[in-house]
Design an enzyme around this catalytic site. Structure first.
Site, mmCIF file in Angstrom:
data_model
loop_
_atom_site.group_PDB
_atom_site.id
_atom_site.type_symbol
_atom_site.label_atom_id
_atom_site.label_comp_id
_atom_site.label_asym_id
_atom_site.label_seq_id
_atom_site.Cartn_x
_atom_site.Cartn_y
_atom_site.Cartn_z
ATOM 1 N N ASN A 52 -12.296 -2.656 1.198
ATOM 2 C CA ASN A 52 -11.271 -2.776 2.235
ATOM 3 C C ASN A 52 -11.828 -2.245 3.540
ATOM 4 O O ASN A 52 -12.034 -1.043 3.656
ATOM 5 C CB ASN A 52 -10.039 -1.952 1.855
ATOM 6 C CG ASN A 52 -9.070 -1.809 3.009
ATOM 7 O OD1 ASN A 52 -8.422 -2.761 3.408
ATOM 8 N ND2 ASN A 52 -8.986 -0.616 3.589
ATOM 9 N N GLU A 53 -12.123 -3.107 4.468
ATOM 10 C CA GLU A 53 -12.487 -2.685 5.831
ATOM 11 C C GLU A 53 -13.775 -1.879 5.926
ATOM 12 O O GLU A 53 -14.004 -1.245 6.942
ATOM 13 C CB GLU A 53 -11.383 -1.826 6.448
ATOM 14 C CG GLU A 53 -10.115 -2.537 6.750
ATOM 15 C CD GLU A 53 -9.168 -1.728 7.615
ATOM 16 O OE1 GLU A 53 -9.412 -0.530 7.853
ATOM 17 O OE2 GLU A 53 -8.170 -2.320 8.046
ATOM 18 N N GLU A 92 0.868 -1.188 0.000
ATOM 19 C CA GLU A 92 0.000 0.000 0.000
ATOM 20 C C GLU A 92 0.894 1.224 0.000
ATOM 21 O O GLU A 92 1.921 1.254 0.686
ATOM 22 C CB GLU A 92 -0.900 0.030 1.239
ATOM 23 C CG GLU A 92 -1.723 1.326 1.302
ATOM 24 C CD GLU A 92 -2.774 1.367 2.399
ATOM 25 O OE1 GLU A 92 -2.717 0.557 3.329
ATOM 26 O OE2 GLU A 92 -3.658 2.243 2.302
ATOM 27 N N CYS A 147 -6.703 1.597 3.120
ATOM 28 C CA CYS A 147 -7.592 2.768 3.091
ATOM 29 C C CYS A 147 -7.347 3.601 1.837
ATOM 30 O O CYS A 147 -8.210 4.371 1.420
ATOM 31 C CB CYS A 147 -7.378 3.625 4.323
ATOM 32 S SG CYS A 147 -7.925 2.799 5.806
HETATM 33 O O1 AHR Z 1 -2.162 -0.944 6.920
HETATM 34 C C1 AHR Z 1 -2.486 0.365 7.292
HETATM 35 C C2 AHR Z 1 -3.972 0.610 7.241
HETATM 36 O O2 AHR Z 1 -4.611 -0.139 8.216
HETATM 37 C C3 AHR Z 1 -4.667 0.219 5.981
HETATM 38 O O3 AHR Z 1 -4.663 1.209 5.032
HETATM 39 C C4 AHR Z 1 -6.062 -0.028 6.401
HETATM 40 O O4 AHR Z 1 -6.698 -0.984 5.609
HETATM 41 C C5 AHR Z 1 -5.929 -0.419 7.841
HETATM 42 O O5 AHR Z 1 -6.778 0.286 8.641
#
Ligand code: AHR
Length: 779
Positions: free
Chosen positions: A349-350, A23, A225
């Protein structure tokens, strides 16, 4: 103790279990893995990226004996997707007037004898004739290499090649010119020729090699994120990460705000990420957003989902389609006629809440209909448990996705206490994709506890399909998030102890998980009270002005009740009210709470030994959108349960906290919110896992978290071909728990190879305290 590994009993295929997750946070892409050495190369930095940014960030005037005005404008750009360009207006001509780029961190890193490719777009005012001079310089202005370019009065791309005569990690790239008048510049770029696999627009070799050396089975990208935080319109400067913005000629990729507070050029885009996956031998695992931004509560109207569906379907075509297809032909044009063989796709994602799952299903069913061969990954939110986690799993099961993505960042002790988390997960239905996990820290102790947990992931290959540590990369000068697996500055990189654990496990991923039984097991080491959650009970504000009333605490065993005076906590007073200290096993705290000022809510700490070892019931957590039960051990947090809840101002809430042994239940206005258990922290005598390798060899992983050595006799059954074979071992051992690696000691905590003369089918071994051993046959 004796461990019997029996290959004749049902073997579970481990498939692509361990991979990595890239990321772009901590400057993982621009300034990190991406090879570009010029920062803000197309003058697109802006306050939308970061309050301190502007179009001239990282550019400095050079006014040796001349004078120059630096202006950026947008009237006549090279490419409308990147509208800004620089005007270098030399109003007092001299020998040295112009501009220089300072790069990332300490500057532009140059290595003696290495080649650097310079490119830029430039034009000049019509009546100017002086060439521009491009040079590599030291921070103090010493010119190392220089070259002149005669430019025309229309935009053109110019290219130069330099060989650096020096090593200087704080160098500058300068563009100057004699004579007065305006020079226009855009897309000023400097790349080392020595990128990973020598690719143009490539990635940093040292970092990519660290990735390659892990042998990850897959690479998840681009977030995190990063994927879902942004506006819904792909043309907005702060749009969500939309992969179509990240392909094609780099000049045409629009700069975007990175949600981690900086700018992303998108030079390291989806094409490059697919290519990198291929280059390091990992299967690509892209994640796309589902028209839902949980950070800003943005959601695409349900009848406008088509572009988001198209993003998913077109991505599959981009990765896997033939050259005759629209998106496959773009991939081919970019240099990769063969498909990338994408098997996995993450949607979301989440995200939490119904709004996301409605949108997820629309995209998911469209993918399912057209591409039943693609394995889809759903999401279960940012926490290890709670109602949103359950919602994600319920959606996954109902829709028949192949994987559900779990994320958690917890204390090392949580990883020990939850070693058996997946033992009870069913083998049918979606498998777990543990898409993000880490214990809080990069010490040897963190890595060791993660290793113990990873043996549990392997052992449960029936339920756990994919797992990757997070985050992967961090530039030591730009940190958004700690811990991270690999750290670097502008010229050096190193793996943390956590990296080496991941690498050891990935380098020795078997094809089949083998069954084992343990006999004569020594006692566990018990690190916490197994019976109760005892300690102080403390009422706190949460960036709010709060009044607590009708406060009672009942000892559920004696039915004795204590009543407490009403209390108020002022906004920002930082005050906390210690109600009492209890060592009851079963107790109930009842109280009413109202927030009169502020924007979050309440925090009730309990079982508090000190501020580093306690529990906390938070109401109005993350953006005042949730409630969670947190557990802090040695100052490191773990979330035990999370549910949605927004605290409204001036509304009185009836709160009840029930502690029964180590089980915690909470009620808000008589509705059950959390029902969770804080598992006691124990160290098992040995964490163990065994696999059969691709070629029929044997792999044994043994992790000793305790400081005491442990003796084990290991007996292998059902692998007759291995009779009398010798095993080698790769191991990590011998450091204090808080040992770390660093730029100056990059591999202090790293594995060694041991020639251990152990022969099959049975051998004895003593595992030193705090050690990881992986025994394996050759091949
Ligand atoms: O890995 C860091 C962050 O943690 C990521 O962007 C997110 O998916 C999680 O909250």
């Amino acid at each position: 103790m004796r461990i019997i590994v029996d290959a004749a009993i049902e073997k579970k295929e481990t498939k692509d279990l361990f991979g990595i997750f890239f990321e772009d946070l901590n400057h993982a892409a621009d300034g990190g893995l991406y090879g570009e050495l010029v920062r803000n190369r197309s003058f697109e930095f802006a306050t939308v990226d970061h309050p301190d940014y502007h179009s001239l960030t990282a550019w400095e005037k050079i006014e040796g004996d001349g004078a120059v005005k630096l202006i950026t404008e947008t009237g006549y750009p090279v490419d409308s997707h990147n509208p800004h360009y620089l005007i270098m207006d030399i109003y007092k001509p001299g020998l040295d007037a112009g501009v220089q780029n300072v790069g990332w961190g300490s500057g532009i890193p140059l290595k003696e004898g290495c080649i650097y490719y310079f490119t830029c777009y430039a034009r000049r005012e019509q009546d100017r004739t002086e060439p521009i001079t491009v040079s590599l310089r030291s921070q103090s202005g010493k010119v190392y290499e220089t070259s002149e370019i005669i430019i025309s009065d229309t935009w053109k791309k110019y290219e130069l090649q330099f060989r650096s005569p020096v090593t200087d990690n704080s160098a500058r790239l300068a563009i100057t010119s004699k004579g007065s008048g305006k020079v226009y510049l855009d897309f000023v770029s400097l790349f080392p020729a020595d990128t990973y696999k020598g690719r143009k627009n490539g990635v940093r070799r040292d970092i990519a090699e660290l990735l390659e050396q892990m042998h990850p089975k897959f690479m998840r990208f681009p977030g995190g994120c990063l994927v879902h935080d942004g506006s819904l319109n792909p043309d907005d400067r702060d749009s969500m990460y939309r992969w179509k913005n990240t392909i094609g000629p780099v000049e045409s990729r629009p700069a975007r705000r990175n949600n981690w507070g900086y700018n992303q050029t998108l030079g390291l885009g989806f094409y490059e990420l697919f290519l990198l996956s291929e280059d390091i031998g990992a299967k690509p695992l892209p994640v796309i957003a589902a028209g839902y931004d949980p950070h800003h509560k943005r959601e695409v109207p349900l009848n406008e989902m088509q572009p988001w569906i198209d993003d998913a379907l077109d991505l599959i075509e981009f990765a896997n389609g033939s050259q005759e297809t629209k998106w496959g032909s773009i991939r081919a044009e970019m240099g990769h006629p063969e498909p990338f063989h994408m098997e996995y796709l993450g949607i979301g994602n989440e995200e939490v809440g119904e709004g996301f799952f409605e949108r997820f299903e629309i995209i998911y069913h469209a993918v399912r209909r057209k591409h039943p061969e693609i394995k889809v990954i759903g999401t279960s939110g940012p926490n290890a448990a709670g109602s949103e986690f359950e919602r994600g799993w319920e959606s996954g099961r109902r829709n028949g996705v192949e994987f559900v993505d779990e994320h958690y960042y917890q204390s090392p002790e949580w990883f020990l206490a939850n070693h058996h988390r997946y033992d009870s997960y069913p083998g049918d239905g979606p498998k777990v994709f543990l898409g993000e996990y880490a214990s809080w820290g990069n010490t040897w102790y963190n890595a060791l506890t993660e290793a113990s947990f990873m043996t549990g992931l392997e052992r449960n290959a029936h339920a756990v399909g994919l797992a990757c540590y997070a985050p992967l990369l961090a530039h030591i000068d730009y940190v958004n998030w700690k811990p991270d697996m690999i750290w670097y500055n502008n010229h050096k990189s190193y793996g943390t102890p956590n990296y080496y654990v991941q690498k050891m496990f990935m380098n020795h991923q078997g094809k089949y998980q083998l069954h084992h039984e343990m006999e004569d097991i020594p006692d566990n080491e018990i690190l916490s009270d197994t019976e109760r959650i005892a300690g102080r009970i403390i009422l706190c504000d949460y960036e709010s002005e709060v009044t607590y009333t009708d406060i009672t605490l009942m000892n559920e065993d004696t039915k004795e009740t204590m009543a407490f005076e009403d209390c108020r906590i002022d906004l920002d007073s930082g005050k906390e009210i210690i109600l009492t200290e209890t060592d009851c096993q079963n107790y109930t705290l009842c109280l009413k709470a109202v927030e009169t000022e502020g924007y979050r809510g309440f925090r009730i700490r309990f079982g508090s030994k000190d501020s580093d070892n306690e529990y906390c019931w938070t109401l109005g957590g993350w953006q005042n959108q949730d409630t969670f039960i947190g557990e802090k051990i040695n100052g490191k947090n773990s979330d035990l349960s999370q549910c949605l809840l927004t605290v409204e101002k001036n509304r009185t809430y009836d709160l009840r906290l029930e502690v029964r042994g180590r089980r915690i239940k909470t009620y808000v206005d008589n509705a059950l919110y959390h029902d969770t258990e804080s598992k006691p922290v124990i160290i098992e005598p040995l964490y163990f896992s065994a696999q059969e390798s691709e070629k029929g060899g044997l792999i044994i992983k043994a992790v000793n978290v305790s400081e005491k050595a442990v003796k084990a006799s290991i007996c292998i059954r059902g692998m007759d071909a291995l009779e009398n074979k010798e095993l080698e071992a790769v191991c990590m051992e011998g450091w204090e728990p808080d040992a770390v690696n660093s730029i100056t000691s990059p591999d202090m905590v790293s594995p060694g190879i041991k020639k251990v003369k152990v022969t099959l089918p049975e051998f004895q071994f003593e595992l030193p305290g705090r050690s990881i051993y992986i025994f394996h046959t050759n091949g």
